[in-house]
Design a protein around this motif. Sequence first.
Motif, PDB file in Angstrom:
ATOM      1  N   ASN A 157       0.864  -1.236  -0.054  1.00  0.00           N
ATOM      2  CA  ASN A 157       0.029   0.160  -0.022  1.00  0.00           C
ATOM      3  C   ASN A 157       1.042   1.141  -0.073  1.00  0.00           C
ATOM      4  O   ASN A 157       0.680   2.088  -0.914  1.00  0.00           O
ATOM      5  CB  ASN A 157      -1.005   0.144   1.188  1.00  0.00           C
ATOM      6  CG  ASN A 157      -2.027  -0.685   0.996  1.00  0.00           C
ATOM      7  OD1 ASN A 157      -2.568  -1.058   0.168  1.00  0.00           O
ATOM      8  ND2 ASN A 157      -2.459  -1.511   1.983  1.00  0.00           N
TER       9      ASN A 157
ATOM     10  N   ARG B 157      -1.950   7.791  -0.620  1.00  0.00           N
ATOM     11  CA  ARG B 157      -2.033   8.440  -2.183  1.00  0.00           C
ATOM     12  C   ARG B 157      -1.390   9.810  -2.246  1.00  0.00           C
ATOM     13  O   ARG B 157      -2.051  10.835  -2.782  1.00  0.00           O
ATOM     14  CB  ARG B 157      -3.671   8.431  -2.346  1.00  0.00           C
ATOM     15  CG  ARG B 157      -4.504   7.151  -2.263  1.00  0.00           C
ATOM     16  CD  ARG B 157      -5.850   7.389  -2.468  1.00  0.00           C
ATOM     17  NE  ARG B 157      -6.428   5.960  -2.440  1.00  0.00           N
ATOM     18  CZ  ARG B 157      -7.768   5.721  -2.690  1.00  0.00           C
ATOM     19  NH1 ARG B 157      -8.575   6.818  -2.525  1.00  0.00           N
ATOM     20  NH2 ARG B 157      -8.379   4.647  -2.572  1.00  0.00           N
TER      21      ARG B 157
ATOM     22  N   ARG C  86      -3.433   8.217  -7.534  1.00  0.00           N
ATOM     23  CA  ARG C  86      -3.883   6.884  -7.313  1.00  0.00           C
ATOM     24  C   ARG C  86      -2.926   5.820  -8.332  1.00  0.00           C
ATOM     25  O   ARG C  86      -2.986   5.829  -9.374  1.00  0.00           O
ATOM     26  CB  ARG C  86      -5.341   6.986  -7.531  1.00  0.00           C
ATOM     27  CG  ARG C  86      -6.035   7.971  -6.693  1.00  0.00           C
ATOM     28  CD  ARG C  86      -7.562   8.083  -7.439  1.00  0.00           C
ATOM     29  NE  ARG C  86      -8.248   8.970  -6.685  1.00  0.00           N
ATOM     30  CZ  ARG C  86      -8.993   8.678  -5.644  1.00  0.00           C
ATOM     31  NH1 ARG C  86      -9.021   7.293  -4.952  1.00  0.00           N
ATOM     32  NH2 ARG C  86      -9.593   9.421  -4.913  1.00  0.00           N
TER      33      ARG C  86
ATOM     34  N   GLU D  14      -9.853   4.520   1.554  1.00  0.00           N
ATOM     35  CA  GLU D  14      -8.895   3.676   0.966  1.00  0.00           C
ATOM     36  C   GLU D  14      -9.356   2.286   0.598  1.00  0.00           C
ATOM     37  O   GLU D  14      -8.547   1.411   0.027  1.00  0.00           O
ATOM     38  CB  GLU D  14      -7.699   3.966   1.505  1.00  0.00           C
ATOM     39  CG  GLU D  14      -6.932   4.819   1.422  1.00  0.00           C
ATOM     40  CD  GLU D  14      -5.569   5.254   2.111  1.00  0.00           C
ATOM     41  OE1 GLU D  14      -4.913   4.066   2.121  1.00  0.00           O
ATOM     42  OE2 GLU D  14      -5.084   6.147   2.354  1.00  0.00           O
TER      43      GLU D  14
ATOM     44  N   ILE E 187      -8.075   0.650  -6.513  1.00  0.00           N
ATOM     45  CA  ILE E 187      -7.607   1.261  -7.691  1.00  0.00           C
ATOM     46  C   ILE E 187      -7.345   0.414  -8.858  1.00  0.00           C
ATOM     47  O   ILE E 187      -6.419  -0.657  -8.479  1.00  0.00           O
ATOM     48  CB  ILE E 187      -6.330   2.266  -7.311  1.00  0.00           C
ATOM     49  CG1 ILE E 187      -6.847   3.219  -6.052  1.00  0.00           C
ATOM     50  CG2 ILE E 187      -6.134   3.065  -8.521  1.00  0.00           C
ATOM     51  CD1 ILE E 187      -5.555   3.960  -5.596  1.00  0.00           C
TER      52      ILE E 187
ATOM     53  N   ASP F 178      -6.037  13.103  -8.798  1.00  0.00           N
ATOM     54  CA  ASP F 178      -7.241  14.002  -8.681  1.00  0.00           C
ATOM     55  C   ASP F 178      -6.903  15.390  -9.074  1.00  0.00           C
ATOM     56  O   ASP F 178      -5.656  15.966  -8.819  1.00  0.00           O
ATOM     57  CB  ASP F 178      -7.481  13.658  -7.080  1.00  0.00           C
ATOM     58  CG  ASP F 178      -7.995  12.515  -6.672  1.00  0.00           C
ATOM     59  OD1 ASP F 178      -8.220  11.769  -7.452  1.00  0.00           O
ATOM     60  OD2 ASP F 178      -7.757  12.406  -5.248  1.00  0.00           O
TER      61      ASP F 178
END
Length: 365
Positions: free
Chosen positions: A112, A236, A260, A302, A306, A312
Amino acid sequence: MAADSRSDRYSDSKSMSSLFSTRNTMPFKSYWILAFLLFSVNRCFADDDHEMEEFLKREYSLSKPYQGVGSSSSSHWDLMGDAMVTADQVRLTPDMQSRQGAVWSRMPCHLNDWEMQVHFKIHGKGKKNLNGDGLAIWYTKERMQKGPVFGNRDNFTGLGVFVDTYPNEEKHIEAQKKRYTPRTQRIFPFVLAMVGNGSIAYDHERDGRPTELGGCNAMVRNLKHDTFLFIRYIRRRLTVMIDIDGQHEWRDCLDLPGVRLPQGYYFGATAVTGDLSDNHDIISLKLYQLTVLRSKKEEAEEEEEITIPSVDNLDLLRLGEVEEGMSGIAIFFTVLFCMLGFIFLIVIGLVVYSHWNESRRKRFY
């Protein structure tokens, strides 16, 4: 250090004992206010330092003595193109024209939050602006594919961080006998980042300007001390820093939230030379797993998987770049309208004054 630690603990215990010794004299409401402030300060320090731990992941890391890289089935890395392994580095390209090479991880990364520290070296016989083309660090869905983007394929899917050593756009503009404006001119070498979704092309002629997320200049060629690149992806948020001055201090280059990146992509490093050349060396790639404490709100945000890399508010980022590029025109029109407004006020003032003066004369008749 031990003496300092003991003195610090002594000071802390002394402060706490004095706090509790005055507990009987302190109003109840003030005591709880102070306790809340102490708790908030502790939380702030925890957010900055103690909530994150890092662990070196050797299966995603590349370092000396590079045992079996590119040749052994037990190695976690593959070589491609003109890349070769020496005792001191993985040389992606030699200082020769029209070469490209790469080293790619064989294992997809399913972390992650992670941090990549790149120890690299770019050097050659070419003088300033007579060298090229640069190297790139990748976290992409594709691997082991040659192409024009620093030795990797175009329209890639994932993250690319580029150390660009040759100003293609500047040379193109000079050939057209045009000039950069001071606001848009860059100093090369230049470090920049780009996120691709498989359909976005890298604009080589413009040095990636239309698709870049940000960057910084980095004078990394022919240095006698070590040079490092730092890439962190956490919550992120993408952060890129450099350490190229020999001071063992990171310098900010890029910090962008809302990035992402899917899991299961591959790490790699590539380089390319054209008519101009350089040695592009990777001394080490060290990947750290970051263990981060998250709030329930962050965990809920989260949970969504993804599948396609994205950023974003990318349109707002592009709008900011356009506004920055148009700032010279904006200043011109701002000054122009201010001057016209000032002249208009003077004319109005003269008209009002003439009417007032005429009415004043009429009162005397």
